[in-house]
Design a protein around this motif. Sequence first.
Motif, PDB file in Angstrom:
ATOM      1  N   GLY A   1       0.809  -1.212   0.000  1.00  0.00           N
ATOM      2  CA  GLY A   1       0.000   0.000   0.000  1.00  0.00           C
ATOM      3  C   GLY A   1       0.840   1.259   0.000  1.00  0.00           C
TER       4      GLY A   1
ATOM      5  N   THR B   1       2.265   1.632  -3.448  1.00  0.00           N
ATOM      6  CA  THR B   1       1.218   2.054  -4.380  1.00  0.00           C
ATOM      7  C   THR B   1       0.859   3.523  -4.183  1.00  0.00           C
ATOM      8  OG1 THR B   1       0.309  -0.197  -4.373  1.00  0.00           O
ATOM      9  CG2 THR B   1      -1.123   1.558  -5.177  1.00  0.00           C
ATOM     10  N   ALA B   2       0.767   3.938  -2.928  1.00  0.00           N
ATOM     11  CA  ALA B   2       0.428   5.336  -2.643  1.00  0.00           C
ATOM     12  C   ALA B   2       1.500   6.275  -3.181  1.00  0.00           C
ATOM     13  CB  ALA B   2       0.261   5.529  -1.149  1.00  0.00           C
TER      14      ALA B   2
ATOM     15  N   VAL C   1      -5.752  -0.693  -7.813  1.00  0.00           N
ATOM     16  CA  VAL C   1      -6.659  -0.299  -6.738  1.00  0.00           C
ATOM     17  C   VAL C   1      -8.110  -0.422  -7.185  1.00  0.00           C
ATOM     18  CG1 VAL C   1      -7.389   1.622  -5.270  1.00  0.00           C
ATOM     19  CG2 VAL C   1      -4.956   1.205  -5.655  1.00  0.00           C
TER      20      VAL C   1
ATOM     21  N   ARG D   1     -10.571  -2.989  -5.152  1.00  0.00           N
ATOM     22  CA  ARG D   1     -11.650  -2.362  -4.382  1.00  0.00           C
ATOM     23  C   ARG D   1     -13.013  -2.601  -5.000  1.00  0.00           C
ATOM     24  NH1 ARG D   1     -10.749   3.704  -3.201  1.00  0.00           N
ATOM     25  NH2 ARG D   1     -12.336   3.268  -1.616  1.00  0.00           N
TER      26      ARG D   1
ATOM     27  N   GLY E   1      -3.384  -4.207   0.509  1.00  0.00           N
ATOM     28  CA  GLY E   1      -2.550  -3.239  -0.195  1.00  0.00           C
ATOM     29  C   GLY E   1      -3.370  -2.174  -0.891  1.00  0.00           C
ATOM     30  N   ALA E   2      -4.463  -2.576  -1.536  1.00  0.00           N
ATOM     31  CA  ALA E   2      -5.300  -1.611  -2.253  1.00  0.00           C
ATOM     32  C   ALA E   2      -5.979  -0.642  -1.294  1.00  0.00           C
ATOM     33  CB  ALA E   2      -6.341  -2.349  -3.084  1.00  0.00           C
ATOM     34  N   TYR E   3      -6.565  -1.170  -0.227  1.00  0.00           N
ATOM     35  CA  TYR E   3      -7.277  -0.301   0.711  1.00  0.00           C
ATOM     36  C   TYR E   3      -6.327   0.571   1.521  1.00  0.00           C
ATOM     37  CZ  TYR E   3     -11.772  -2.463  -0.267  1.00  0.00           C
ATOM     38  OH  TYR E   3     -12.927  -2.884  -0.890  1.00  0.00           O
ATOM     39  N   SER E   4      -5.211   0.002   1.950  1.00  0.00           N
ATOM     40  CA  SER E   4      -4.268   0.800   2.745  1.00  0.00           C
ATOM     41  C   SER E   4      -3.583   1.858   1.894  1.00  0.00           C
ATOM     42  CB  SER E   4      -3.221  -0.102   3.400  1.00  0.00           C
ATOM     43  OG  SER E   4      -2.425  -0.761   2.435  1.00  0.00           O
ATOM     44  N   SER E   5      -3.459   1.624   0.592  1.00  0.00           N
ATOM     45  CA  SER E   5      -2.826   2.628  -0.270  1.00  0.00           C
ATOM     46  C   SER E   5      -3.647   3.915  -0.286  1.00  0.00           C
ATOM     47  CB  SER E   5      -2.672   2.086  -1.699  1.00  0.00           C
ATOM     48  OG  SER E   5      -3.932   1.979  -2.351  1.00  0.00           O
ATOM     49  N   GLU E   6      -4.971   3.790  -0.260  1.00  0.00           N
ATOM     50  CA  GLU E   6      -5.819   4.975  -0.224  1.00  0.00           C
ATOM     51  C   GLU E   6      -5.683   5.712   1.102  1.00  0.00           C
ATOM     52  OE1 GLU E   6      -8.227   5.907  -3.148  1.00  0.00           O
ATOM     53  OE2 GLU E   6      -6.212   5.138  -3.481  1.00  0.00           O
TER      54      GLU E   6
ATOM     55  N   THR F   1      -8.464  -1.278   9.649  1.00  0.00           N
ATOM     56  CA  THR F   1      -8.206  -2.247   8.588  1.00  0.00           C
ATOM     57  C   THR F   1      -7.652  -3.539   9.153  1.00  0.00           C
ATOM     58  OG1 THR F   1      -7.792  -0.490   6.961  1.00  0.00           O
ATOM     59  CG2 THR F   1      -6.891  -2.662   6.475  1.00  0.00           C
TER      60      THR F   1
END
Length: 226
Positions: free
Chosen positions: A38, A41-42, A60, A64, A101-106, A153
Amino acid sequence: MPPWLQLMLDSLVPLLWAGLIFTIPLTLMSFVLGLSLGLLTAITRLFAPKPLVMIARFYVWIIRGTPLLVQLFVIFYGLPSMGILLDAFPAALIGFTLNVGAYSSEIVRAAIQSVPRGQWEAAYSIGMSWSQAMRRTILPQATRVSVPPLSNTFISLVKDTSLAAAITVPELFQTAQRIVATSYEPLILYIEAAILYLAMSSVLSALQVRLEARFARYGGFLEART
């Protein structure tokens, strides 16, 4: 002793053992790897060239926009059709890591963006490079902002690991299902499993409160210095 209570006592050790051997390691490993993914990705979405930004956004968007259970099925049951065979635990680890990873990147992206632009300028003014400014100035402040949602999370991930039962990972919930298959007491066993998940979530929620309080004091210290 009532039969239902005896059943709960007899099944407690197998359930706790499954939680210790599978649920907890799967949660910890997925969260650590997912948080690292994440963060990458961020940073990619904020600072990388446009082609990499598009790839990160697509990742993402896909994760998501699709159910976690479907993602696990694609990895465990779908990939073998392409010649990619994975055991249940690695498949679950990959699925949960990609999801976290997708949710924490946001969360991380929003936390980095919440740091005032003046902090970057102040870091550059004393001779820091981009990486030094990110590591020493931006990320510490972003961490304080991201702790509450990331903690949520993590707590949600503990409960979501029960979905790994669908791909044959012998974690806490699937162990409960196996005992149900021999005892024919689904209500008692599923309530017991729910109580164990509730206990873990409650402990983590208490730790979250303490962690948030600690970061709040750290944030007050930073503001006092500035």
